[in-house]
Motif scaffolding. Structure first.
Motif, PDB file in Angstrom:
ATOM      1  N   PRO A 168      -5.075  25.502  97.999  1.00 32.58           N
ATOM      2  CA  PRO A 168      -4.331  24.567  97.155  1.00 32.58           C
ATOM      3  C   PRO A 168      -5.196  23.886  96.097  1.00 32.58           C
ATOM      4  CG  PRO A 168      -3.605  24.345  99.420  1.00 32.58           C
ATOM      5  CD  PRO A 168      -4.777  25.287  99.431  1.00 32.58           C
ATOM      6  N   VAL A 169      -6.463  23.621  96.402  1.00 27.45           N
ATOM      7  CA  VAL A 169      -7.328  22.942  95.440  1.00 27.45           C
ATOM      8  C   VAL A 169      -7.505  23.757  94.170  1.00 27.45           C
ATOM      9  CG1 VAL A 169      -9.486  23.898  96.378  1.00 27.45           C
ATOM     10  CG2 VAL A 169      -9.496  21.666  95.212  1.00 27.45           C
ATOM     11  N   ASN A 210      -0.130  22.137 102.785  1.00 24.26           N
ATOM     12  CA  ASN A 210      -1.146  21.798 103.779  1.00 24.26           C
ATOM     13  C   ASN A 210      -2.466  22.528 103.614  1.00 24.26           C
ATOM     14  OD1 ASN A 210      -0.017  19.813 105.339  1.00 24.26           O
ATOM     15  ND2 ASN A 210       0.882  21.187 106.829  1.00 24.26           N
ATOM     16  N   THR A 211      -2.447  23.842 103.713  1.00 28.95           N
ATOM     17  CA  THR A 211      -3.704  24.560 103.894  1.00 28.95           C
ATOM     18  C   THR A 211      -3.911  25.709 102.922  1.00 28.95           C
ATOM     19  OG1 THR A 211      -2.623  25.867 105.631  1.00 28.95           O
ATOM     20  CG2 THR A 211      -3.889  23.951 106.342  1.00 28.95           C
ATOM     21  N   ILE A 212      -2.988  26.659 102.872  1.00 22.98           N
ATOM     22  CA  ILE A 212      -3.150  27.840 102.034  1.00 22.98           C
ATOM     23  C   ILE A 212      -1.823  28.166 101.356  1.00 22.98           C
ATOM     24  CG2 ILE A 212      -5.051  28.893 103.321  1.00 22.98           C
ATOM     25  CD1 ILE A 212      -3.002  30.575 104.836  1.00 22.98           C
ATOM     26  N   ILE A 213      -1.914  28.901 100.241  1.00 23.49           N
ATOM     27  CA  ILE A 213      -0.732  29.315  99.496  1.00 23.49           C
ATOM     28  C   ILE A 213      -0.666  30.831  99.509  1.00 23.49           C
ATOM     29  CG2 ILE A 213       0.457  29.260  97.279  1.00 23.49           C
ATOM     30  CD1 ILE A 213      -1.170  26.707  96.647  1.00 23.49           C
ATOM     31  N   GLY A 214       0.443  31.359  99.985  1.00 22.05           N
ATOM     32  CA  GLY A 214       0.644  32.802 100.029  1.00 22.05           C
ATOM     33  C   GLY A 214       2.074  33.140  99.697  1.00 22.05           C
ATOM     34  N   LEU A 232      -1.489  31.477  88.531  1.00 21.96           N
ATOM     35  CA  LEU A 232      -2.111  30.404  89.290  1.00 21.96           C
ATOM     36  C   LEU A 232      -1.237  29.164  89.332  1.00 21.96           C
ATOM     37  CD1 LEU A 232      -4.449  28.983  90.753  1.00 21.96           C
ATOM     38  CD2 LEU A 232      -5.442  28.481  88.498  1.00 21.96           C
ATOM     39  N   ARG A 233      -0.730  28.724  88.194  1.00 18.92           N
ATOM     40  CA  ARG A 233      -0.034  27.444  88.109  1.00 18.92           C
ATOM     41  C   ARG A 233       1.399  27.495  88.639  1.00 18.92           C
ATOM     42  NH1 ARG A 233      -4.227  24.178  87.795  1.00 18.92           N
ATOM     43  NH2 ARG A 233      -5.467  24.461  85.907  1.00 18.92           N
ATOM     44  N   HIS A 282       2.786  23.646  91.111  1.00 21.29           N
ATOM     45  CA  HIS A 282       2.073  23.132  92.272  1.00 21.29           C
ATOM     46  C   HIS A 282       1.684  21.692  91.972  1.00 21.29           C
ATOM     47  CE1 HIS A 282       1.698  26.841  94.594  1.00 21.29           C
ATOM     48  NE2 HIS A 282       1.423  27.471  93.464  1.00 21.29           N
ATOM     49  N   GLY A 283       2.410  20.747  92.591  1.00 19.57           N
ATOM     50  CA  GLY A 283       2.060  19.347  92.446  1.00 19.57           C
ATOM     51  C   GLY A 283       2.106  18.819  91.028  1.00 19.57           C
ATOM     52  N   ASP A 284       2.963  19.397  90.179  1.00 16.06           N
ATOM     53  CA  ASP A 284       3.123  18.939  88.790  1.00 16.06           C
ATOM     54  C   ASP A 284       1.853  19.083  87.960  1.00 16.06           C
ATOM     55  OD1 ASP A 284       5.790  18.255  89.159  1.00 16.06           O
ATOM     56  OD2 ASP A 284       5.324  16.216  89.756  1.00 16.06           O
ATOM     57  N   ILE A 285       0.988  20.023  88.334  1.00 21.38           N
ATOM     58  CA  ILE A 285      -0.231  20.246  87.559  1.00 21.38           C
ATOM     59  C   ILE A 285       0.095  21.150  86.373  1.00 21.38           C
ATOM     60  CG2 ILE A 285      -2.598  21.111  87.604  1.00 21.38           C
ATOM     61  CD1 ILE A 285      -2.085  18.597  89.306  1.00 21.38           C
TER      62      ILE A 285
END
Length: 552
Positions: free
Chosen positions: A137-138, A147-151, A225-226, A247-250
């Motif tokens: 996620p970072v 939480n942990t990973i995006i798939g 990515l986005r 992802h999180g409004d980025i």
């Protein structure tokens, strides 16, 4: 390195259940044998959330002493996608009921839907050791949304006529681009019987897809990515439709809908971008997929973003949008609230919940075709699909706006979910609120709930599901996923709680334990239960939890 996937000759899921006999072997004429499966998120392309062919579970046998957790199937990542189900499927030489589960670890499983202990028929992974991983996620810039990973995030869709499951997987890779690491999203088509890729797939959903515009300082490319592939997939008239948000409004991001030919995975000449001359406008709808009506129109709701208050319009932030696939996913009609600028500035996404297409029986002679969706203000919008009324700065002209009344734990009961519809009733679970039942009669939604239950659901509320035998034995099912581990939930991870209510009275029939024996796995936010053939399937952080009638 990846098994390629192509779609088979696509058939609208509006008629697919009638064609499942191609793959099913029925051994009798009992009512249960007429149930063919759950092939799409929310049970049907209209996203009504109802399975009207549940012949086993009834309000009389779903009790704390007769119903509970039967078994679990271990999985390798969080299950954000709704489990899908195919009944009486020819698998490994025999006929079985099969449940299909997709995980954030870029895996898809086929499990026996009834076998205890769990029986796995196949597992397909889109990861290659040393080359391909899931996306941290970072890397997207978001903090705490996932939480942990995006798939695999969005719910797959099944074409029962061709035995194909379509799913989008997101990966991070060290090869295939000029400046590793690079990011990919791919549309896979998997054989239901084997998990193998079909039609020379997968299709690469890449930055080569662009739309003309001035957003992002020029023509707008798709950014693997986005863009977050959160909504469920839609299979309609031979095409697979995929939608995205952020992802999180980025930034930079946009709302996208892209169509692919189900038969060979080629990109169809259908691409819709919500804000090509602006930004944002993501289509996330708390995981609900685009909805479709009987005429083949597609409905989505966008979130915060650029909106053009005057024609000619290209930007549709905070809007209900009706898309016409026959004309390149063109905007056939839309509704945007008069206070759109306030919604945008206040982060009050119109599209925080999904849209449902109501059956004509809910409409009136003047307005037979209704569309309903809720937003972050806690308002349900009732819209005439034949005249969505566009944008009127002097005041909205849609049929109704109905605020969700204050609940026990909320003053503004924001909606991060999609209502369910059954027999003239609309069921809603807003954020930090209780299950509420509204009535829909002659095209009018009741201004206040007719009934409400007593259990408070934490963030993000719940998207309910209805099981029934036609117009009888209705049960409302909902998962409390507030302990999902993300900061915008409780911040802790603990079991999801499955609730069951009698649909006409909202009397509680069952709730699963919060810990120890009989509890579901740890919760994943926005998850939706799948009710099929006497069992309830719930995706969690590390297992598929299976509930049903307990052995005598």
């Amino acid at each position: 390195m990846h098994t390629r996937v192509n779609s088979a000759v696509g058939i609208s899921l509006l008629i697919a259940s009638a064609l499942l006999a191609v793959y099913a072997c029925h051994s009798g004429t009992s009512p249960a044998s007429s149930f063919t499966g759950v092939f799409t998120q929310r049970y049907d392309p209209q996203r009504t959330g109802q399975n009207r062919q549940e012949f086993i579970l009834t309000p009389s046998n779903v009790t704390g002493s007769t119903f509970g957790k039967l078994f679990a199937c271990a999985v390798d990542g969080e299950v954000y996608a709704q489990p899908l189900y195919v009944a009486n499927f020819l698998m490994q030489g025999a006929t079985h009921n099969v449940v299909f589960v997709a995980t954030m670890n870029d895996s898809v499983y086929a499990f026996d839907a009834d076998a205890s202990p769990c029986r796995q028929y196949w597992k397909a992974s889109f990861l290659v050791p040393g080359v391909t991983t899931t996306v941290p996620p970072v890397d997207t810039g978001e903090t705490g949304d996932i939480n942990t990973i995006i798939g695999i995030t969005g719910t797959p869709v099944i074409d029962p006529a061709t035995g194909t499951l379509y799913v989008v997987a997101k990966t991070k890779e060290t090869t295939g681009c000029s400046a590793p690491p690079c990011y990919f999203q791919r549309l896979h088509a998997l054989d239901l019987a084997t998990g193998n890729e079909k039609f020379n797939g997968p299709a690469n959903i890449s930055s080569a897809i662009t739309v003309p515009g001035s957003g992002d300082m020029g023509d707008v490319p798709f950014c693997p990515l986005r863009q977050n592939q959160r909504p469920g997939l839609l299979l309609l008239n031979g095409k697979v439709y995929v939608a995205w948000a952020s992802h999180g409004d980025i930034t930079p991001y946009h709302g996208w809908v892209i169509g692919y030919a189900a038969a060979d995975l080629t990109q169809a000449p259908v691409v819709f971008n919500t804000t090509p001359d602006g930004g944002l406008g993501g289509i996330w709808m708390s995981g609900t997929g685009p909805a479709a009506d009987a005429d083949g129109n597609i409905y989505v709701i966008s979130g915060n973003g650029t909106f053009d208050t005057a024609a000619p319009r290209t930007n549709y932030g905070d809007s209900f949008v009706k898309l016409n696939p026959a004309n390149g996913l063109s905007v056939a009609d839309f509704f945007t609230p008069a206070n759109q600028s306030d919604l945008n500035e206040g982060d009050l996404d119109l599209g925080s919940g999904g849209a449902i297409v109501l059956p004509d029986s809910a409409g009136s002679a003047a307005h037979p075709h209704l569309l309903i969706g809720g937003d972050k203000q806690g308002v349900l919008h009732v819209i005439d699909r034949d005249n969505m009324t566009g944008f009127n700065p002097g005041g909205d002209q849609i049929l109704q706006t109905v605020p969700i009344t204050a609940g026990p734990a909320c003053t503004i009961c924001r909606i991060f979910s999609t209502p369910a519809f059954w027999e003239g009733k609309l069921y809603v679970v807003a954020n930090r609120d209780v299950l509420k039942q509204y009535t829909v009669a002659n095209g009018v939604l009741s201004a206040l709930p007719a009934l409400q239950a007593s259990d408070t659901f934490g963030f993000p509320g719940a998207t309910p599901a209805i099981s029934s035998n036609g117009a009888t034995n209705g049960i409302v099912w909902a998962l409390d996923t507030s302990n999902n581990g993300t900061p915008n939930g409780s911040g802790i991870s603990s079991p999801a709680i499955l609730f069951a209510y009698e649909a006409t009275s909202l009397n509680k029939l069952y709730s699963s334990p919060a810990s120890e024996a009989g509890a579901a796995g740890n919760a994943v936010k926005f998850t939706v239960p799948t009710v099929a053939n006497g069992k309830v399937y719930a995706g969690t952080q590390n297992e598929l939890s299976v509930f049903g009638l307990l052995p005598n």
